[in-house]
Design a protein around this motif. Structure first.
Motif, PDB file in Angstrom:
ATOM      1  N   ASP A  98       0.831  -1.214   0.000  1.00 34.38           N
ATOM      2  CA  ASP A  98       0.000   0.000   0.000  1.00 34.38           C
ATOM      3  C   ASP A  98       0.866   1.265   0.000  1.00 34.38           C
ATOM      4  OD1 ASP A  98      -2.218  -1.584   0.010  1.00 34.38           O
ATOM      5  OD2 ASP A  98      -2.589  -1.412   2.173  1.00 34.38           O
ATOM      6  N   ILE A  99       1.945   1.247   0.784  1.00 31.47           N
ATOM      7  CA  ILE A  99       2.828   2.419   0.827  1.00 31.47           C
ATOM      8  C   ILE A  99       3.473   2.655  -0.534  1.00 31.47           C
ATOM      9  CG2 ILE A  99       4.952   3.353   1.816  1.00 31.47           C
ATOM     10  CD1 ILE A  99       4.239   1.864   4.406  1.00 31.47           C
ATOM     11  N   LEU A 100       3.976   1.579  -1.141  1.00 30.75           N
ATOM     12  CA  LEU A 100       4.643   1.727  -2.436  1.00 30.75           C
ATOM     13  C   LEU A 100       3.657   2.181  -3.511  1.00 30.75           C
ATOM     14  CD1 LEU A 100       6.977  -1.411  -2.422  1.00 30.75           C
ATOM     15  CD2 LEU A 100       7.615   0.973  -2.036  1.00 30.75           C
ATOM     16  N   GLU A 101       2.447   1.635  -3.510  1.00 25.24           N
ATOM     17  CA  GLU A 101       1.448   2.049  -4.504  1.00 25.24           C
ATOM     18  C   GLU A 101       1.059   3.513  -4.311  1.00 25.24           C
ATOM     19  OE1 GLU A 101      -1.696  -0.758  -4.083  1.00 25.24           O
ATOM     20  OE2 GLU A 101      -0.837  -2.149  -5.558  1.00 25.24           O
ATOM     21  N   ARG A 102       0.936   3.932  -3.066  1.00 24.77           N
ATOM     22  CA  ARG A 102       0.603   5.338  -2.798  1.00 24.77           C
ATOM     23  C   ARG A 102       1.719   6.264  -3.275  1.00 24.77           C
ATOM     24  NH1 ARG A 102       0.219   5.121   2.439  1.00 24.77           N
ATOM     25  NH2 ARG A 102       2.244   6.051   2.897  1.00 24.77           N
ATOM     26  N   ALA A 106       1.523   9.096  -6.355  1.00 24.40           N
ATOM     27  CA  ALA A 106       1.827  10.504  -6.089  1.00 24.40           C
ATOM     28  C   ALA A 106       3.025  10.989  -6.889  1.00 24.40           C
ATOM     29  CB  ALA A 106       2.089  10.707  -4.590  1.00 24.40           C
ATOM     30  N   LEU A 107       3.965  10.098  -7.173  1.00 25.35           N
ATOM     31  CA  LEU A 107       5.199  10.497  -7.849  1.00 25.35           C
ATOM     32  C   LEU A 107       5.595   9.411  -8.844  1.00 25.35           C
ATOM     33  CD1 LEU A 107       7.199  12.922  -7.643  1.00 25.35           C
ATOM     34  CD2 LEU A 107       8.611  11.467  -6.176  1.00 25.35           C
ATOM     35  N   PRO A 108       5.092   9.463 -10.070  1.00 23.51           N
ATOM     36  CA  PRO A 108       5.384   8.396 -11.047  1.00 23.51           C
ATOM     37  C   PRO A 108       6.870   8.223 -11.347  1.00 23.51           C
ATOM     38  CG  PRO A 108       3.559   9.781 -11.789  1.00 23.51           C
ATOM     39  CD  PRO A 108       4.148  10.467 -10.602  1.00 23.51           C
ATOM     40  N   GLU A 109       7.678   9.259 -11.061  1.00 22.50           N
ATOM     41  CA  GLU A 109       9.109   9.142 -11.354  1.00 22.50           C
ATOM     42  C   GLU A 109       9.805   8.053 -10.541  1.00 22.50           C
ATOM     43  OE1 GLU A 109       8.078  13.582 -11.782  1.00 22.50           O
ATOM     44  OE2 GLU A 109       7.432  11.827 -10.648  1.00 22.50           O
ATOM     45  N   ILE A 110       9.208   7.659  -9.421  1.00 16.69           N
ATOM     46  CA  ILE A 110       9.876   6.664  -8.577  1.00 16.69           C
ATOM     47  C   ILE A 110       9.466   5.229  -8.944  1.00 16.69           C
ATOM     48  CG2 ILE A 110      10.245   8.242  -6.662  1.00 16.69           C
ATOM     49  CD1 ILE A 110       7.523   5.670  -6.293  1.00 16.69           C
ATOM     50  N   ILE A 111       8.611   5.065  -9.951  1.00 17.28           N
ATOM     51  CA  ILE A 111       8.201   3.721 -10.369  1.00 17.28           C
ATOM     52  C   ILE A 111       9.401   2.851 -10.752  1.00 17.28           C
ATOM     53  CG2 ILE A 111       6.935   2.430 -12.132  1.00 17.28           C
ATOM     54  CD1 ILE A 111       4.789   4.562 -12.059  1.00 17.28           C
ATOM     55  N   PRO A 112      10.392   3.382 -11.521  1.00 18.56           N
ATOM     56  CA  PRO A 112      11.565   2.547 -11.840  1.00 18.56           C
ATOM     57  C   PRO A 112      12.322   2.070 -10.611  1.00 18.56           C
ATOM     58  CG  PRO A 112      11.471   4.443 -13.296  1.00 18.56           C
ATOM     59  CD  PRO A 112      10.436   4.671 -12.247  1.00 18.56           C
ATOM     60  N   ILE A 113      12.344   2.857  -9.540  1.00 18.22           N
ATOM     61  CA  ILE A 113      13.033   2.435  -8.312  1.00 18.22           C
ATOM     62  C   ILE A 113      12.367   1.195  -7.737  1.00 18.22           C
ATOM     63  CG2 ILE A 113      13.596   3.096  -5.942  1.00 18.22           C
ATOM     64  CD1 ILE A 113      13.771   5.992  -6.869  1.00 18.22           C
ATOM     65  N   VAL A 114      11.039   1.236  -7.625  1.00 17.81           N
ATOM     66  CA  VAL A 114      10.297   0.110  -7.062  1.00 17.81           C
ATOM     67  C   VAL A 114      10.418  -1.116  -7.959  1.00 17.81           C
ATOM     68  CG1 VAL A 114       8.030  -0.694  -6.319  1.00 17.81           C
ATOM     69  CG2 VAL A 114       8.694   1.687  -5.934  1.00 17.81           C
ATOM     70  N   GLU A 115      10.280  -0.916  -9.262  1.00 15.03           N
ATOM     71  CA  GLU A 115      10.371  -2.048 -10.187  1.00 15.03           C
ATOM     72  C   GLU A 115      11.761  -2.665 -10.162  1.00 15.03           C
ATOM     73  OE1 GLU A 115       9.148  -0.692 -14.002  1.00 15.03           O
ATOM     74  OE2 GLU A 115       6.994  -0.880 -13.546  1.00 15.03           O
ATOM     75  N   ARG A 116      12.792  -1.831 -10.066  1.00 18.97           N
ATOM     76  CA  ARG A 116      14.159  -2.363 -10.041  1.00 18.97           C
ATOM     77  C   ARG A 116      14.405  -3.221  -8.807  1.00 18.97           C
ATOM     78  NH1 ARG A 116      16.461   2.026 -10.794  1.00 18.97           N
ATOM     79  NH2 ARG A 116      16.960   2.615  -8.643  1.00 18.97           N
ATOM     80  N   GLU A 117      13.956  -2.742  -7.644  1.00 23.77           N
ATOM     81  CA  GLU A 117      14.166  -3.514  -6.417  1.00 23.77           C
ATOM     82  C   GLU A 117      13.396  -4.829  -6.456  1.00 23.77           C
ATOM     83  OE1 GLU A 117      16.279  -2.767  -3.870  1.00 23.77           O
ATOM     84  OE2 GLU A 117      16.917  -1.157  -5.205  1.00 23.77           O
ATOM     85  N   ASN A 118      12.151  -4.796  -6.934  1.00 29.52           N
ATOM     86  CA  ASN A 118      11.380  -6.040  -6.993  1.00 29.52           C
ATOM     87  C   ASN A 118      11.889  -6.979  -8.069  1.00 29.52           C
ATOM     88  OD1 ASN A 118       8.763  -6.187  -5.184  1.00 29.52           O
ATOM     89  ND2 ASN A 118       9.041  -4.034  -5.722  1.00 29.52           N
ATOM     90  N   ARG A 119      12.397  -6.419  -9.163  1.00 27.77           N
ATOM     91  CA  ARG A 119      12.988  -7.269 -10.201  1.00 27.77           C
ATOM     92  C   ARG A 119      14.246  -7.956  -9.676  1.00 27.77           C
ATOM     93  NH1 ARG A 119      13.559  -3.627 -13.693  1.00 27.77           N
ATOM     94  NH2 ARG A 119      11.524  -3.848 -14.681  1.00 27.77           N
ATOM     95  N   ASN A 120      15.059  -7.226  -8.921  1.00 29.46           N
ATOM     96  CA  ASN A 120      16.249  -7.825  -8.321  1.00 29.46           C
ATOM     97  C   ASN A 120      15.875  -8.919  -7.322  1.00 29.46           C
ATOM     98  OD1 ASN A 120      17.926  -6.124  -9.769  1.00 29.46           O
ATOM     99  ND2 ASN A 120      18.103  -4.617  -8.129  1.00 29.46           N
ATOM    100  N   ASP A 121      14.829  -8.651  -6.547  1.00 30.96           N
ATOM    101  CA  ASP A 121      14.369  -9.654  -5.581  1.00 30.96           C
ATOM    102  C   ASP A 121      13.930 -10.928  -6.281  1.00 30.96           C
ATOM    103  OD1 ASP A 121      12.986 -11.026  -3.422  1.00 30.96           O
ATOM    104  OD2 ASP A 121      11.149 -10.136  -4.210  1.00 30.96           O
TER     105      ASP A 121
END
Length: 384
Positions: A98-102, A106-121
């Motif tokens: 929920d925090i990451l989706e929120r 609010a800030l679409p520019e940080i989508i690559p950060i979240v995707e990169r971390e989950n892709r690495n995981d």
């Protein structure tokens, strides 16, 4: 959140043990799978311990039995940790999502950060799963290879099992051999699958906590001074600091909940490396050593990944202080600069995993591997 990357491997591994990771209760669990696998795995400790006791003077057989005993003990501990903390783990999964989706809305520019971390995981978890299951497959085919090799060399047939055990029946008769062989495989399946489930869940938690820290770093670096509205400027900084504090709170909760898991993983893996490493050194370069190569590799990889995750989360939390310094603090209002000073002081204390009296990091990983190699040499000298 992209369903292709968020907890995909974790959900699969828990389903293989009969658990539904998305539910805090057991209504969607396949409890019959869990009970059968865990009962067979725990019961398998009995023949292994008898083998270790009866062959205490034969280091190679004893080390094989004790290596399997330790693997099952780790499996049982991880099962108990998950059952005890299941509700809090599921709540934490939904909270992080929920925090990451929120933040992404609010800030679409940080989508690559979240995707990169989950892709690495997911990449790490998938590679880890493949390594463990290759070891499990070799455990199944090792007896066949040994029996065929013995048959071709001597013409004799001697029934072999994946793990050294002492049973109240003869394992050289075909009728009891088949269910005993299947029992060995089910015990291996339980130990591997439960370990995979909890280990990959730890990977997911640490990578997503790192994503929270990196989002906070991105936001504070791009925080714009508002000279005509200093109050709003301070409020925006406070929102970033609250996000960072949320990451610290989640990391602290993880550290407390996963402390038994980290401790038992490091302690047991160190001992396993001694026994299984001895088996590998003793059998090399026979065909049987292939199984032990993958077994040792999976243990070393597990230790490395635990250490990497601990180091990664610690570094991501500490890097927030550098992000605060990289911000446009010179142009901020006095109240905002004062808040930055306090935030930098707090960021000096990292968020990290721990195993009661040690931290999983690369320094401790190196120390464990070096110590295990020393003990392998000692065991070899005893065997000689």
């Amino acid at each position: 959140m992209d369903a292709a990357y968020f907890l995909r491997v974790q959900v699969l591994t828990f389903r293989m043990m009969g658990f539904d990771l998305w539910e805090s209760g057991s209504k969607n669990d396949r409890s019959q799978i869990t009970l059968v696998v865990m009962i067979l795995s725990i019961a398998f400790l009995v023949p292994l311990l008898f083998s270790a006791v009866l062959n205490v003077s034969t280091v190679s057989i004893m080390s094989d039995a004790l290596g399997s005993v330790l693997a099952i003990i780790v499996c049982v501990v991880k099962y108990l940790v998950f059952v005890y903390y299941r509700k809090s783990f599921v709540r934490l999964i939904y909270r992080i999502r929920d925090i990451l989706e929120r933040e992404m809305r609010a800030l679409p520019e940080i989508i690559p950060i979240v995707e990169r971390e989950n892709r690495n995981d997911q990449s790490l978890s998938l590679a880890y799963m493949r390594c463990f299951f290759v070891a499990c497959v070799f455990a199944a085919v090792k007896p066949v290879i040994v029996m065929l090799t013995l048959r071709l060399r001597t013409g004799r047939t001697h029934l072999e099992l994946p793990h050294a055990g002492v049973y109240p029946w003869s394992d050289q008769a075909l009728l009891p051999y088949v269910p005993t062989y299947l029992w060995n495989l089910m015990a291996s399946y339980g130990a591997v699958t439960m370990s995979l489930a909890m280990d990959t869940l730890l990977f997911a938690f640490t990578y997503n906590v790192c994503a929270l820290f990196k989002i906070a770093q991105y936001r504070v670096r791009h925080l714009q001074p508002i000279s005509d509205a200093p109050r709003r400027e301070l409020d925006e900084l406070v929102q970033v600091l609250q996000l960072h504090q949320t990451g610290l709170d989640i990391g602290t909760q993880l550290s407390h909940s996963l402390r038994p898991l980290v401790f038992i993983q490091f302690f047991v893996s160190a001992v396993q490396l001694c026994f299984v490493g001895f088996q590998l050194a003793d059998l090399f370069p026979t065909l049987e050593c292939i199984y032990f190569i993958f077994f040792v590799g999976s243990i070393v990889i597990a230790l490395f990944i635990y250490s990497h995750c601990g180091e990664n989360m610690k570094q991501a939390s500490v890097d927030f202080s550098a992000a605060l310094y990289d911000s446009s603090w010179v142009d901020f209002a006095p109240a905002t600069r004062q808040a930055l000073i306090v935030a930098i002081m707090r960021a000096q204390f990292p968020c990290q995993l721990n195993g009661y009296f040690f931290e999983p990091n690369m320094a401790n990983f190196s120390a464990v591997v070096r110590s295990a190699i020393s003990y392998v040499m000692m065991l070899r000298s005893f065997n000689g």
